[in-house]
Design an enzyme around this catalytic site. Structure first.
Site, PDB file in Angstrom:
ATOM      1  N   GLY A 244      26.895  42.956  47.121  1.00  0.00           N
ATOM      2  CA  GLY A 244      27.625  41.701  47.021  1.00  0.00           C
ATOM      3  C   GLY A 244      26.803  40.620  46.346  1.00  0.00           C
TER       4      GLY A 244
ATOM      5  N   CYS B 266      49.422  47.042  23.173  1.00  0.00           N
ATOM      6  CA  CYS B 266      50.751  46.484  22.955  1.00  0.00           C
ATOM      7  C   CYS B 266      51.366  45.925  24.230  1.00  0.00           C
ATOM      8  CB  CYS B 266      51.638  47.530  22.306  1.00  0.00           C
ATOM      9  SG  CYS B 266      50.953  47.995  20.710  1.00  0.00           S
TER      10      CYS B 266
HETATM   11  C1  LIG Z   1      31.184  49.039  44.831  1.00  0.00           C
HETATM   12  C2  LIG Z   1      30.270  49.186  45.960  1.00  0.00           C
HETATM   13  C3  LIG Z   1      28.986  48.652  45.894  1.00  0.00           C
HETATM   14  C4  LIG Z   1      28.459  47.859  44.710  1.00  0.00           C
HETATM   15  O1  LIG Z   1      28.962  46.559  44.687  1.00  0.00           O
HETATM   16  P1  LIG Z   1      28.423  45.512  43.594  1.00  0.00           P
HETATM   17  O2  LIG Z   1      29.237  44.301  43.818  1.00  0.00           O
HETATM   18  O3  LIG Z   1      28.618  46.102  42.251  1.00  0.00           O
HETATM   19  O4  LIG Z   1      26.987  45.309  43.865  1.00  0.00           O
HETATM   20  C5  LIG Z   1      28.160  48.865  46.973  1.00  0.00           C
HETATM   21  N1  LIG Z   1      28.581  49.564  48.052  1.00  0.00           N
HETATM   22  C6  LIG Z   1      29.798  50.094  48.143  1.00  0.00           C
HETATM   23  C7  LIG Z   1      30.189  50.861  49.352  1.00  0.00           C
HETATM   24  C8  LIG Z   1      30.702  49.908  47.117  1.00  0.00           C
HETATM   25  O5  LIG Z   1      31.924  50.421  47.219  1.00  0.00           O
END
Ligand SMILES: *Cc1c(COP(=O)(O)O)cnc(C)c1O
Length: 401
Positions: free
Chosen positions: A218, A328
């Site tokens: 995150g 398109c």
């Molecule tokens: C997609 C995902 C991530 C990576 O998230 P980012 O925002 O790209 O860092 C990490 N853990 C899980 C379980 C995910 O599904």
């Protein structure tokens, strides 16, 4: 990377093309490991779904990273790239018990995110170590498409169902070795993240055999100058302190894990596309490029604003453009963007094209997926060639009617 280097790549390999800067990926990886350098056992698991080219996975292997995978195919890609199963965590959502068993048979770390599967898996494989994905119900960030820890989210087992989790674990006698959360994108407020971490520590106290705590990802990255981003160094300081204190209290050495995708590869990527037409209308000037949301869907899918620049004429006078693709139906990359004057044939460069760009590309409109190039130590390596007409026909079965 310099505009001149990117332009040379577009000339040599053609456009559209994705370009990834290996040194930027390495520096992001080290920024994270440095921020948590006081943690004895730290493991970064790169989220494969962000960008899954085998050469990129091998780069992460060289860095001693682990992998976070969400499908059995990603697990297999990781193994193919040379990762040992212990370095791979499998964190699917809503997949079949059969697929989870397949992953377990390959020896990777299983992470389960619902009670039904937890019970079924525990009953059949009590000796296989399992990590549990908790939903701490903390809303991180504002984009509901990418916020996955809040109350309505389909991800993880609700923290309010902890008694039920404990009952299943006791009844099946299964071995829980990890606790995990992934609250989705956009951690801007570190205090909110730390609050979610406390919920995870509280949960961890209920399990006596943990080897790791996985704080997911995150991390927010900047898209343009002045954008707010996650203060990784500050997070490192504060979370390390809490983690070390918890580890002491828990009385057992724990590995601290993260699983970033975007943070590691977003800024390392560039998407280069050629301008086919410049069209002046009564309201705007359109720059129509030789690609579309088949190659880069994020602006249309969730409104991502990738910074766009004209690398063929970086010094020209700035004008306002709407940059559109050739698909398109509505296919807009950006409206009212200040870009140096665009001429037909110019190459536009999109920033932050490392994460969720190529990996979300498709063959819509029967177009080929583009090539990918890795820039390493000032040399360009082709790591995927553009598709060909044969690729479009592959797997189709032509019948005579
Ligand atoms: C997609 C995902 C991530 C990576 O998230 P980012 O925002 O790209 O860092 C990490 N853990 C899980 C379980 C995910 O599904």
């Amino acid at each position: 990377m310099e505009s001149q280097q990117l332009l040379q790549i577009a000339n040599d390999f053609g456009a559209p093309v994705y370009v990834y800067d290996a040194q930027k990926i390495e520096s992001q990886y080290h920024r994270l490991t440095n921020a948590f350098s006081k943690v004895e056992k730290l493991q970064i698991n790169y989220a494969v779904k962000a960008l899954s080219n085998i050469s990129i996975l091998k780069l992460f292997k060289k860095l001693d990273s682990g992998l976070d995978t969400v499908s059995i195919q990603e697990v297999r890609l990781g193994l193919h790239a040379g990762f040992s199963p212990e370095k791979i965590i499998y964190t699917p959502n809503g997949v079949s018990l059969q697929e989870i068993e397949e992953a377990a048979a390959l020896g990777v770390q299983i992470n389960i995110d619902n009670l039904s599967i937890l019970e079924q898996f525990g009953a059949k494989h009590p000796n296989t170590p399992v990590c549990i994905r908790i939903n701490p119900h903390v809303m991180a960030g504002g984009n509901s498409n990418i916020s996955v820890g809040h109350i309505d989210s389909k991800f993880g087992i609700s923290i309010h169902q902890l008694p039920h989790i404990l009952r299943i674990v006791e009844n099946t006698n299964m071995h829980i070795n990890g606790i995990h959360m992934h609250t989705g994108s956009d951690i801007l407020d570190i205090e909110v993240f730390l609050y979610a971490a406390e919920i995870l520590f509280d949960t961890a106290r209920h399990f006596k055999t943990l080897d790791f705590i996985d704080f997911g990802s995150g991390f927010k990255v900047p898209y343009k100058k002045g954008d707010i981003e996650t203060d990784v160094e500050e997070l490192g300081k504060k979370l390390t302190k809490r983690f070390l204190a918890f580890e002491k209290e828990y009385g057992r050495e724990l590995t601290l894990m993260f699983e970033p995708g975007k943070f590691l590869v977003s800024e390392a990527g560039y998407f280069l596309a050629k301008v086919n037409v410049v069209k002046q209308t009564t309201s705007t000037v359109f720059a129509g490029i030789d690609t579309g949301f088949n190659h880069l869907i994020r602006p249309m899918l969730y409104g991502s604003e990738h910074y766009i620049e004209n690398i063929s004429h970086p010094k020209g006078k700035e004008r306002f453009y709407s940059v559109v693709g050739y698909i398109c139906e509505t296919d807009t990359f950006g409206t009212n963007r200040r870009i140096t004057e665009i001429k037909e044939g110019d190459i536009l460069s999109f920033r932050n094209a490392g994460a969720y760009c190529f990996s979300m590309s498709s063959n819509y409109n029967s177009r080929f997926k583009p090539a990918e190039v890795l820039w390493n130590d000032s040399k360009a390596y082709l790591i995927r060639q553009q598709e060909t007409f044969d690729d479009l026909l592959r797997n189709q079965i032509e019948i005579e009617l």
